[in-house]
Design a protein around this motif. Structure first.
Motif, mmCIF file in Angstrom:
data_model
loop_
_atom_site.group_PDB
_atom_site.id
_atom_site.type_symbol
_atom_site.label_atom_id
_atom_site.label_comp_id
_atom_site.label_asym_id
_atom_site.label_seq_id
_atom_site.Cartn_x
_atom_site.Cartn_y
_atom_site.Cartn_z
ATOM 1 N N HIS A 158 0.837 -1.197 0.000
ATOM 2 C CA HIS A 158 0.000 0.000 0.000
ATOM 3 C C HIS A 158 0.877 1.254 0.000
ATOM 4 O O HIS A 158 1.954 1.264 0.603
ATOM 5 C CB HIS A 158 -0.913 0.039 1.228
ATOM 6 N N MET A 184 0.727 5.837 -0.081
ATOM 7 C CA MET A 184 -0.016 7.058 0.178
ATOM 8 C C MET A 184 0.646 8.177 -0.623
ATOM 9 O O MET A 184 1.866 8.292 -0.646
ATOM 10 C CB MET A 184 0.023 7.396 1.669
ATOM 11 N N SER A 195 0.883 12.365 -1.175
ATOM 12 C CA SER A 195 0.638 13.578 -0.398
ATOM 13 C C SER A 195 1.295 14.774 -1.073
ATOM 14 O O SER A 195 2.211 14.625 -1.885
ATOM 15 C CB SER A 195 1.170 13.425 1.029
ATOM 16 N N VAL A 217 -3.003 14.691 2.414
ATOM 17 C CA VAL A 217 -2.974 13.419 1.681
ATOM 18 C C VAL A 217 -3.923 13.498 0.495
ATOM 19 O O VAL A 217 -5.064 13.945 0.623
ATOM 20 C CB VAL A 217 -3.357 12.255 2.615
ATOM 21 N N PHE A 265 -4.845 7.060 -1.387
ATOM 22 C CA PHE A 265 -4.273 5.809 -0.887
ATOM 23 C C PHE A 265 -4.321 4.795 -2.029
ATOM 24 O O PHE A 265 -5.364 4.620 -2.664
ATOM 25 C CB PHE A 265 -5.069 5.294 0.317
ATOM 26 N N GLN A 266 -3.196 4.136 -2.293
ATOM 27 C CA GLN A 266 -3.111 3.218 -3.415
ATOM 28 C C GLN A 266 -2.790 1.812 -2.918
ATOM 29 O O GLN A 266 -2.102 1.635 -1.902
ATOM 30 C CB GLN A 266 -2.041 3.673 -4.410
ATOM 31 N N LEU A 314 3.270 2.572 2.721
ATOM 32 C CA LEU A 314 2.650 2.436 4.029
ATOM 33 C C LEU A 314 3.026 1.119 4.698
ATOM 34 O O LEU A 314 2.749 0.922 5.885
ATOM 35 C CB LEU A 314 1.126 2.529 3.901
ATOM 36 N N ARG A 347 -4.380 0.352 6.548
ATOM 37 C CA ARG A 347 -2.930 0.465 6.428
ATOM 38 C C ARG A 347 -2.432 1.860 6.783
ATOM 39 O O ARG A 347 -1.261 2.031 7.143
ATOM 40 C CB ARG A 347 -2.511 0.136 4.988
ATOM 41 N N MET A 348 -3.313 2.846 6.665
ATOM 42 C CA MET A 348 -2.927 4.222 6.966
ATOM 43 C C MET A 348 -3.216 4.543 8.433
ATOM 44 O O MET A 348 -4.043 3.889 9.075
ATOM 45 C CB MET A 348 -3.678 5.193 6.054
ATOM 46 N N ASP A 371 -3.195 10.143 8.912
ATOM 47 C CA ASP A 371 -3.249 10.115 7.449
ATOM 48 C C ASP A 371 -4.694 10.238 6.966
ATOM 49 O O ASP A 371 -4.983 10.963 6.006
ATOM 50 C CB ASP A 371 -2.651 8.822 6.905
ATOM 51 N N TYR A 404 -6.348 13.299 4.705
ATOM 52 C CA TYR A 404 -7.035 13.022 3.450
ATOM 53 C C TYR A 404 -8.450 13.604 3.456
ATOM 54 O O TYR A 404 -8.908 14.167 2.455
ATOM 55 C CB TYR A 404 -7.103 11.514 3.217
#
Length: 257
Positions: free
Chosen positions: A80, A82, A84, A94, A97-98, A121, A199-200, A204, A208
Motif C-alpha cells: 500500500h 499514500m 501527499s 494526503v 491511498f493506493q 505504508l 494500512r494508513m 493520514d 485526506y
C-alpha cells in the motif's frame, strides 16, 4: 533506504542473473487491473519487455517526491502507498491511498514532474514502467492504449469523488465514504469487503478527509458505539454495510438540515 531493484524476465525467456521470473505479468494476481483482457502470449511478452524493473520498498520509503522529473509510471504489485502534497503554508495533506493493481505517477504526465510524494505504508513492491516504452507499446497494441485511457478516466472520477467528499459531506459522512471506498476496492481484488486492515494511520485519514486527528478518532469511536464497525487497532470489520452506505450518501444529514 534504497529500494531493491529486480529486472523482469520477459515471457518465454529463461531467467538468469538478476532476472526475476516471479515478476512476470502473466503470473500476477492483479493483471486484470493493470492490463487489458485477452492478450496473447506474444503480446504479453511485449508488455513485459516494456517494464523496466521491479522495486521493493519498506514502510516509510519514498517512491518519488513532488517536483521530481517524470520518467516512469509505477504499477503497485503488492502493498500500500499514500500520496501527499504540501500547501502554500507547507502543511502536508494526503491526496490518495493506493493498493495492488493501482498505477502511480499518472498525474506527472501533463507537466513532466511529479505533483505529489508517494510513500510506502508497508513493505511493498512496484513494477517500474518507463513512459517512453509505454507510449511505443500503445502504438503497437491499441488495446493497451484503450486500457490506459480507461485507467486515467478512473483516476479523474476518483478525484471528482474526493472533491465531493471534501466539499459537500459532513465529517461523519466523509469517514463513511472513505471506509466504503476501501471496502469496494478490496472487493475488486478478491478480498473481503467487510473485514480488512487500515494500512494508513488515523492522522493520514484526517489529512485526506480534511479533518483533525481528534475528529477522526472521535468518529471511529462513535461508529463503534453505533455498531457500524468493529475496530481493533487497525483491524476493521464493517458490521452494518447498509447503514454505512446510507450515512455516506448524505441522506441522513440532508434530512436534518
Amino acid at each position: 533506504m534504497d529500494a531493491q531493484v529486480f529486472r523482469i524476465a520477459p515471457a518465454g525467456k529463461s531467467g538468469g542473473g538478476q532476472a526475476d521470473e516471479g515478476g512476470k505479468c502473466g503470473r500476477c494476481a492483479y493483471r486484470t487491473l493493470c492490463l487489458p483482457l485477452g492478450l496473447s502470449e506474444r503480446d504479453l511478452a511485449r508488455v513485459e519487455s516494456a517494464i523496466g524493473c521491479r522495486r521493493r520498498l519498506v514502510r516509510g520509503d519514498v517512491l518519488f517526491r513532488a517536483g521530481q522529473p517524470f520518467g516512469n509510471l509505477f504499477a503497485v504489485r503488492f502493498g500500500h502507498f499514500m500520496t501527499s502534497r504540501s500547501d502554500y503554508r507547507g502543511e502536508r495533506y494526503v491526496t490518495g491511498f493506493q493498493m495492488a493493481g493501482d498505477m502511480l505517477g499518472i498525474d506527472a504526465i501533463g507537466n513532466g514532474e511529479h505533483a505529489s510524494t508517494a510513500t510506502a505504508l508497508e513493505d511493498s513492491e512496484v513494477c517500474e514502467i518507463p513512459y517512453a516504452r509505454l507510449q511505443a507499446l500503445m502504438v503497437e497494441l491499441p488495446q493497451v492504449m484503450e486500457h490506459f485511457h480507461r485507467t486515467m478516466s478512473q483516476e479523474i472520477l476518483r478525484d471528482q469523488s474526493a472533491i465531493r467528499v471534501l466539499g459537500i459531506l459532513r465529517a461523519d459522512e466523509r469517514l463513511a465514504s472513505l471506509l466504503l471506498n476501501l471496502s469496494g476496492r478490496y472487493a475488486m481484488r478478491g478480498f473481503s469487503p467487510r473485514r480488512f486492515q487500515l494500512r494508513m494511520s488515523r492522522d493520514d485519514m484526517a489529512r485526506y478527509l480534511g479533518l483533525t486527528l481528534e475528529t477522526v478518532s472521535r468518529l471511529l469511536a462513535r461508529f463503534r458505539e453505533q455498531r457500524l464497525i468493529r475496530l481493533d487497532r487497525r483491524e476493521l470489520e464493517i458490521l452494518d454495510m447498509a447503514r454505512l452506505e446510507t450515512l455516506a450518501t448524505g441522506v441522513q444529514g440532508a434530512a436534518g438540515r
